[in-house]
Design a protein around this motif. Structure first.
Motif: not given
Lengths: 412, 412
Positions: A207-223
């Motif tokens: 789903l791209g979420q590991i790449a997202e966390a790795q490349l941005t260095g940030q966790d997705r926030p609660r929404m």
């Protein structure tokens, strides 16, 4: 029930969700599935929910439909040897085994292959090193409970769906049928391991979420209830109905805006922001703080009864929130009008809506969904037909308490 | 990547999660997967999360690894005809099609079979009648958001995992390989439909939850982070770590009680209640209001560092909560030490941890995980090799904008 896999014989020694659901899928696609249980029931035999009045486990009945049941005393070497014989019995379309027993122990792959070198063994695990896991502990490890739930909530929010168990079951059954295809070409068997943790890690990666966390260095926030990356949320209508609405494609968005009469307001906001919400779904997410109040106000002026047909006609993706009980009372897809569901009487004596295969094959007749077996119902038949034991030998096993048949009246 | 399905050719025309993840599983098990996209990208081509700096979609890259990419102008009849030719191209191991396009329209099954009567078509849908659905709207319909989240929270709590999409993908790929097995026996093709809604309804039924709601006439209440029907919840340790702990089996329960030093307190409570918590997991759930405070106090006196090894040695099922970013920083299973994950450079130029097949086959070499293609990378090759078109014909299609190759420098 369909007949895609008729002729295949699968043996299962397993408990809980992932492994039993795997063989359930295979059974509902036509395979013969022989489930081996500890006499008296394994660790999932009394798992909640139970039938009212402290009756049998609806969970066990649900996950073991359309299977044969063999009950053996696996605590004794002779009982274990019988299980190994059933698992490794000959036959071109047999030698398929699904389990969640430990990778070491009496059902280790290298202890089974001396009896049948081309055995295919699908093993669901917790973590790859053998540590236990369930959905809740895997979710804790991958961060989902920290981004689930209301914004500002302190602490984790577990979700209640055992998604990884279900996914591991379906994925492992794909692996089993794929391995059987390969075995027909090459004759080679295999052990295939499917850890819950790897199912979760691979899925987040897909789903791209590991790449997202790795490349941005940030966790997705609660929404909260917002959909990530496009427009979607729950809204309350004038008549107090709560709807979930999602607009990812341009058509979904445009239909929603038109039906809610928000064209002018949205155009004005687009002008102010220099944004084109139709062309770029992500801008609807970026500016949801501005958009959500406009939609809240618009929904509050319309009833669900008027919105529903309008949404359908414009291809809006939406649906009302309802409890499962409300769905059963009012939604035709939660009734026998849906060919997936039919009333089936189960061994505990209760009749309830029971799902067959989730797939529908328009050109094939859907056969009735068989219920779960009574524990040990097929012990004698399997010992006779699969192992070729005589009635005298079977009688000896019964008398020794090694093989238990439901018909013998042994307490289950 | 494994080779279980080598030789199979699957064509995909699809977007979002369920259908693309289905062919992704098949590709990672060795099938050749040809994905057909609208030139310029379909509706999922820019779906969030994006690579930093407004780069390519990490979601699209994640779901389309190891596939070939053909870009056609599907808005024109000639482009659609090319798609139909690729989908129905001859070959014993071809004629397998996965899609989420509508059941009516140019990719309707009965419009494809004149070109290849034994075609197998796996179609993911929203609802069986063609209405759209995503995980969020299906969840609203089956009641999960009303039993997810903190006790007393007003309104629904959506969970963030697209579980039904993922499950539909894996289940539909099982159906495809099963249908291919049947076709090899009988020569018969089929359309198989997998609606997200039926995946959800069948799953809740398999878990016994439809029976529970129907037979009890009651909806399961919200229970916060508690596990249903046994013992499980989140607890905070003396050093401020939050753990998820689950005790379903007697061994898990006994280990937990012993390590926390609660033997005497539990025995006393059992005496008071006339309950045997070791023998009956459900009593731990019934009496969780009494048990939880005892465990809270016990956890608050111990550190995670001392509990972890003790839990492992006694077979307790547990795990710490961590964010995905924390997992990537500190957990070896979220690194290249896990064979499922490896650093892969994707067409957008970024290198990140990328999952291969979630299954592990101890006896087979795991081949490297190929990245997603650049959109249209394989257009020319597929037109030449699958359709047998000449370079002149391919040139004409390019010039007409009907077939777009990445190499031609057309903006993607």
């Amino acid at each position: 029930m369909y007949d895609l896999l008729s002729g295949l014989r699968v043996v299962e020694a397993a408990s809980f969700i992932a492994a039993p659901s795997r063989a359930l899928h295979l059974a509902q696609l036509g395979a013969e599935v022989i489930r081996i249980d500890q006499a008296g029931g394994g660790p999932d035999f009394r798992r909640w929910p139970l039938s009212p009045g402290d009756g049998p486990s609806l969970y066990w009945e649900g996950l073991n439909k359309a299977k044969k049941s063999v009950a053996l005393d696996l605590s004794r070497p002779e009982g274990r040897a019988l299980a190994v014989q059933i698992i490794t019995a000959p036959g071109k379309d047999a030698g398929l085994f699904v389990t969640n027993f430990p990778a070491t122990g009496f059902l280790a792959y290298d202890r089974l292959t001396p009896h049948r070198p081309d055995l295919i063994c699908l093993r669901v695990m917790g973590w790859p090193d053998g540590r236990q896991a369930v959905d809740y502990t895997v979710n804790a490890a991958i961060g989902l409970p920290l981004i689930t739930g209301p914004v500002g909530h302190p602490g984790p929010v577990n979700h209640v769906l055992p998604a990884w168990e279900l996914l591991a079951g379906a994925y492992a059954s794909l692996c089993l049928v794929s391995a059987e295809r390969a075995r027909r070409e090459t004759g080679q068997g295999r052990e295939i391991r499917v850890p819950l943790s790897d199912i979760a890690i691979a899925s987040l990666g897909h789903l791209g979420q590991i790449a997202e966390a790795q490349l941005t260095g940030q966790d997705r926030p609660r929404m909260g209830n917002d959909l990530f990356g496009a427009f979607g949320r729950d809204f309350a209508t004038a008549d107090g109905v709560r709807l979930m609405v999602v607009a990812i494609t341009p058509r979904q968005w445009t239909g929603l805006v038109v039906i809610l009469g928000l064209n002018a307001a949205i155009a004005s906001l687009e002008g102010e922001l220099g944004a084109d919400f139709s062309a770029d779904e992500s801008l609807r997410f970026v500016h949801r703080g501005r958009l959500n109040p406009m939609f809240e106000a618009a929904f509050a002026c319309k009833t669900a009864a008027e919105l529903g047909p309008a949404f359908e006609s414009r291809g809006v993706c939406w649906g009302p929130y309802q409890s499962l009980g409300q769905a059963l009372a009012q939604d035709r897809y939660f009734s026998a009008a849906n060919p997936v569901l039919s009333p089936v009487e189960h061994p505990g004596g209760r009749t309830y809506l029971t799902p067959g295969a989730a797939a529908t094959i328009p050109g094939d007749a859907r056969r009735p969904t068989p219920p779960a077996p009574v524990l040990g119902r097929d012990t004698e038949q399997v010992l006779a037909e699969v192992l070729g034991l005589s009635s005298g030998e079977i009688g000896r096993l019964h008398d020794a308490g090694l093989a238990v048949s439901a018909e013998k009246g042994v307490p289950l």
